[in-house]
Every structure is written in C-alpha cells, then in structure tokens.
Design an enzyme around this catalytic site. Structure first.
Site, PDB file in Angstrom:
ATOM      1  N   SER A 273      38.376  42.064  49.553  1.00 31.13           N
ATOM      2  CA  SER A 273      38.205  42.514  48.177  1.00 31.13           C
ATOM      3  C   SER A 273      38.150  41.364  47.198  1.00 31.13           C
ATOM      4  CB  SER A 273      39.323  43.473  47.793  1.00 31.13           C
ATOM      5  OG  SER A 273      40.455  42.738  47.368  1.00 31.13           O
ATOM      6  N   GLY A 274      37.831  41.716  45.947  1.00 34.02           N
ATOM      7  CA  GLY A 274      37.730  40.735  44.873  1.00 34.02           C
ATOM      8  C   GLY A 274      39.039  40.567  44.131  1.00 34.02           C
ATOM      9  N   ASP A 275      40.084  41.274  44.559  1.00 33.62           N
ATOM     10  CA  ASP A 275      41.390  41.112  43.909  1.00 33.62           C
ATOM     11  C   ASP A 275      42.454  41.297  44.984  1.00 33.62           C
ATOM     12  OD1 ASP A 275      43.408  40.926  41.918  1.00 33.62           O
ATOM     13  OD2 ASP A 275      42.069  41.799  40.431  1.00 33.62           O
ATOM     14  N   ASP A 276      43.712  41.473  44.578  1.00 34.75           N
ATOM     15  CA  ASP A 276      44.785  41.530  45.563  1.00 34.75           C
ATOM     16  C   ASP A 276      44.559  42.648  46.588  1.00 34.75           C
ATOM     17  OD1 ASP A 276      46.113  39.497  44.063  1.00 34.75           O
ATOM     18  OD2 ASP A 276      46.814  41.040  42.670  1.00 34.75           O
TER      19      ASP A 276
END
Ligand code: NAG
Ligand code: NAG
Ligand code: NAG
Ligand code: NAG
Ligand code: NAG
Ligand code: NAG
Length: 498
Positions: A273-276
């Site tokens: 993913s692009g975040d946590d």
C-alpha cells in the site's frame, strides 16, 4: 425496487428446508424432489432441483437463510449500477435477523455498485470470481458526519463520503469470500485529492461502526480511494486472510485501521500500500480526548507488508483516546519505511502503552524502530498544548533486519520523555550506504539487550550478548478473549430447478 415474487420466496424457503434435511441425513449433491406450493392456484406440485455448487467457509456464525444478488435484479456486467439491488437484498435478509440470520451470495461477475449498508446477523459472501466494483460517480456516495472522535474529516473540514460497504450499530456481521474482490477504482479519488478538489473526505472500502462480533476475511481489496478496512467504536473483531493492494504511491491507502476498538485479531494478511499496512488509531486531538475510547486488546500476527513510504504497523498518529495492549507477532516487511512506528505529538494527549512486538523479519528499511513525538497534523487550532501523550512500555524482541539505512530514530517530547522502551535480541544488518550513526535517540528512556549494532546510550545494554535479558511479553494464560472465539464451518449452495 425489485422484490421477490411470492413464488420465488416459496421456492427459496423450500430449498432451505431441503438443504437442512440434506444436512441431517447426510445426502450429497444430487437431484432432489422439491415440493412447491403454487402461489397462484394454492395447489401443490412437485419440482426437481439440483444442487449446482456448494461453497464452504469458516465463520463466527452460519446463517439459516440465503439469497443471491441476482434474485434482487443484480446484473454483474460491470456496467449496470447495483446499489439498489444490494440494499434491497440486505433489507430483505434483515428480516431474518432473529430467525437464524441471512447470507447474501455474490456470484461471478463484475458488480458495479455505490455504497450500501449491512445489517445484523448477516453474511456477505463473494464468490472467488466476484468483483464488487465501486462506482466512480460521486453521486453514488452519500455524505455522512465526521467521526465524533476526529471532529473533522481528514481530507476536508466537513463530512465524509460514506464507505462502500458500511454498517453501524450492528451485531454479528460477516464479510467474506473465497478471495473474491472489492475494487475501489480509487484513481479518480487520488487525482481529486492531489488537485485539492475534494469537498469531503474520501470514502473507505469498508467501515463498521458501533458494532460487536465482526468478521472480515478471505477477500482481496484493490485500489481503495483512501483507507481500506476501518472498524471503529467496535469490539470482538476478526480480520483474517485479506490481500490488500494499492500502488505504493497512492495517498492514504492504509490497509487495516482498528480505531477505538476492543478485542481485535488481525492475522494472515498481505498488504501492499501507499500508507501504513496496519494503522492503529483512537481519535484526534481534543475530539479524541473527549470521546475517550481507546484501542485495546489488539493482536496482529502473520502480517506481510510492502510500503516503501510508510510503516508495517503504525500506532497513531491519531491516538488521543489511547492505545493499550497491542501484541504484534511474526511480522514480515519488505521495502518498507519502518517496522512498528509510534506517531504522536503535543496536543494529542492519550497514551500508547503495553506494546509487545515479538518476531519481525525485515528487509530494506529506512528505520527499524521509529518513534516520532512531533508528528503535528492537528484537527484544528483548538488543540490543547498541555495535552501531552504518555508513551511507555514499548517492547520489541526477536528482530532480524537486513539492508537497513538507520537502526532507530527515537524522538520523545521535551519534558515528556517516552519511557520503558525495551529492545532485545535484535540483529540489524546495515545497508552498504547506511547512515554513519545507526541510532539517534532523544527524550527516551529504556534498556536493550543482545542488540546489534550497539544501541544509543539512552537504551543502555543489560546483560551479556550471549545471554540477553529478554523484553517483557504478556503471559498467555488465560488466552485473550478474541483468541478463544471458535469459527464454525458454514456453507452456501446454489440450486437450479429442473
Ligand atoms: C480463510 O481461508 C483459509 C484458506 O482457505 C482458511 O483456512 C480459513 O479458515 C479462512 N478463514 C476465514 C475466517 O474465512
Ligand atoms: C446507511 O446508513 C447511513 C448511516 O446510518 C445512513 O445515513 C444512510 O441513509 C443509510 N443508507 C441507506 C440506503 O439506508
Ligand atoms: C449507535 O450507537 C451509538 C453508541 O452506542 C449511539 O450513540 C447511537 O445513537 C446509535 N445510533 C443508532 C442509529 O442507533
Ligand atoms: C487472492 O487474490 C490476490 C489477487 O489476485 C492474489 O494476489 C492472492 O494470492 C490470492 N490469495 C489467495 C489466498 O489465493
Ligand atoms: C532471537 O530472535 C531470533 C529471530 O530473529 C530467534 O530465532 C531466536 O530464537 C531468538 N533468540 C532467543 C534467545 O529467543
Ligand atoms: C538495499 O536497499 C536499497 C535502498 O536503500 C535498495 O536500493 C537496494 O536494492 C537494496 N538491496 C537489496 C539487496 O535488497
């Protein structure tokens, strides 16, 4: 609105009865005689039916009643909008809440839909070749209030677009499948976000609020507009076997966000993913402090994460209701910015305590350990500058890492040191182009043991390298409540009538 004819409902009722008899007497798949009450003439005729396929799955509860989205006018052609069909199906099955519950089957196909709501004692089951395609028409997304513990939406001050699959004030709700897909088609939302064109906060793929007994399992979530899976103000939650994929540069595509939840088990998930990959939360600044609902008794195990710009597991940054008793085990991260990261700041208040991380296998990281005390990012300017977070009892053990730029960056708050930090049995292989000083520590207190390379002075080493003192682990007896939940074997059968 499409409704079942009386005759169709009768066929279904009969089919259900036959299934039950079949289960009782152990008859396998085959041709069956079906009694059909003829709704028109009131007479009785015989009808043959055949069980076409049987789908078995594990769940916290099985259901007595079933329906397929096709019975409600659903069309899986990728073009027809199915929002009303989904809502009609859920509304219909909600009638069985006190009569054994209902399950809704989504067959192979591409089912374009806007947001719809779940109900209690209900299972949404996706066939492995079923794709729920989120509508890209903004009118398919009603706007709801901001979460009370956040006070504001995260993308814009006002409300939020409701999640694709939404539920509130429910009990006993299951969303599962044999790896069926929920595709958020998020690129239009990401563009709007980057162009600062959003009027409201972007939707999530699934949000379940104020609910108890939740299972979300064995599905693939693709390209969410923002967060993927968001249980909030809820308890007794199992999230298992999800594949969550989004471009690593997509904005805020967190994988799983347990938020002000108690008794949650997140296991066997694979997230790019692009975040946590997992972001544990409990509300934002003064809104989170006054709502006062922590996330506690959380287990995260067997997580695999790829997230070059974020953490495998983040605690915060919205942690104002408190985060306590988190047990993370067997975490694998590749090409990920950091391992288990704490994000907080002045004004957040709340606490992060009793965190136990055991077993991390990490490859290509900027920081293995990262604790940030100046995260900023406030809901508004009314936060209380005296609301300092309490960060204590953070335990990491059995860590193996390779190709790391910096072992740790641990930054507490001046006048509010983060205490009880313990790191034991950690072997961190530095990258060829690693930073000169592998540890950077300020305003933290703790100990270390058996850690390579040698930690900063604020985490003074205890014991010999050959016989390391191990950081605390909670005792495993009695088992945590969420681990004592047994799953049952359930099934859905499709019939055809001859
Ligand atoms: C998910 O799928 C796996 C593999 O098929 C199975 O062992 C497990 O029981 C399933 N879990 C749930 C909760 O559906
Ligand atoms: C779904 O639930 C939300 C929040 O309770 C509500 O605003 C919305 O009207 C519901 N949608 C439908 C179709 O009932
Ligand atoms: C849902 O539950 C919350 C918390 O218990 C309560 O404040 C709210 O009024 C409930 N909403 C509905 C629609 O029942
Ligand atoms: C589920 O589907 C995804 C996407 O196609 C795939 O990457 C993953 O390996 C599948 N998982 C299982 C357990 O089959
Ligand atoms: C240290 O951690 C490794 C995994 O990184 C594990 O295999 C080993 O058993 C641990 N050592 C002790 C003494 O627990
Ligand atoms: C090590 O990390 C760097 C980035 O810091 C990356 O470019 C390189 O490919 C990695 N090497 C290996 C062997 O994974």
């Amino acid at each position: 609105m499409f409704l079942l004819s009386a005759e169709q409902m009768m066929i279904k009722a009969m089919a259900m009865a036959i299934h039950q008899v079949q289960q009782l007497v152990g008859v396998g798949v085959g041709v069956l005689l079906l009694l059909l009450l003829n709704a028109g003439g009131g007479g009785v005729e015989c009808r043959k039916g055949r069980v076409l396929e049987s789908f078995d799955y594990s769940a916290i509860n099985c259901r007595a009643h079933s329906a397929s989205i096709e019975e409600f006018g659903g069309v899986g052609d990728g073009v027809t909008l199915n929002t009303r069909a989904f809502q009609a199906a859920v509304d219909h099955l909600s009638r069985y809440a006190s009569d054994g519950g209902g399950q809704l089957f989504v067959p192979p196909g591409k089912w374009l839909t806007g947001s719809f709501n779940l109900t209690s004692h209900f299972t949404l089951y996706l066939h492995r070749d079923a794709v729920l395609l989120a509508s890209q028409d903004i009118n398919s997304w009603p706007v709801v209030d901001p979460l009370p513990s956040y006070g504001h939406g995260r993308d814009a001050a006002g409300g939020r677009y409701i999640s694709l699959i939404f539920g509130t004030n429910l009990t006993d709700v299951i969303v599962t499948g044999e790896n069926g897909t929920v595709d958020g088609q998020g690129d239009v939302w990401w563009q709007q976000f980057h162009r600062k064109k959003l009027k409201y906060t972007r939707p999530y793929l699934i949000e379940i609020m104020h609910s108890d007994n939740i299972q979300i399992s064995n599905l693939t979530f693709l390209n969410s507009p923002s967060w993927n899976v968001h249980p909030v103000y809820s308890s007794n939650i199992i999230i298992q076997g999800l594949t969550i994929l989004a471009p690593v540069t997509s904005p805020n595509t967190d994988g799983i966000n347990p938020d002000s939840c108690t008794n949650t088990r997140i296991e066997d998930n694979y997230i790019v993913s692009g975040d946590d990959c997992v972001a544990v939360k409990s509300g934002w600044d003064e809104y989170g402090i006054s709502y006062g609902m922590p996330t506690k008794q959380l287990i995260i195990r067997r997580l695999t994460c790829i997230s070059p710009y974020s953490a495998a597991i983040a605690l915060g940054s919205e942690m104002s209701g408190g985060i306590q008793d988190v047990r993370a085990q067997d975490i694998t991260a590749l090409n990920t910015e950091s391992g288990v990261r704490i994000k907080t700041g002045v004004g957040r208040g709340g606490y992060v305590k009793d965190i136990y991380v055991k077993g991390m296998n990490l490859h290509t990281m900027k920081w293995v350990f990262w604790i940030t005390g100046n995260y900023g990012s406030h809901a508004d300017n009314h936060y209380d500058p005296n609301a300092l977070p309490e960060i204590k009892g953070i335990n990491y053990r059995d860590i193996m890492a390779e190709n790391v730029s910096m072992a740790a960056r641990l930054e507490g708050i001046s006048g509010d040191p983060f205490t009880g930090i313990c790191i034991s049995n950690a072997t961190i292989g530095m990258a060829r182009k690693a930073k000169k000083y592998p540890w950077s520590c300020s305003e933290v207190e703790g100990i270390s043991s058996g850690v390579v390379p040698t930690p900063c002075g604020l985490l003074a080493s205890q014991g010999e390298e050959t016989q390391p003192t191990m950081c605390d682990l909670p005792s495993d007896t009695p088992p945590t409540p969420i681990d004592s939940i047994q799953l049952q074997k359930c099934s859905y059968r499709t019939m055809n009538y001859l």
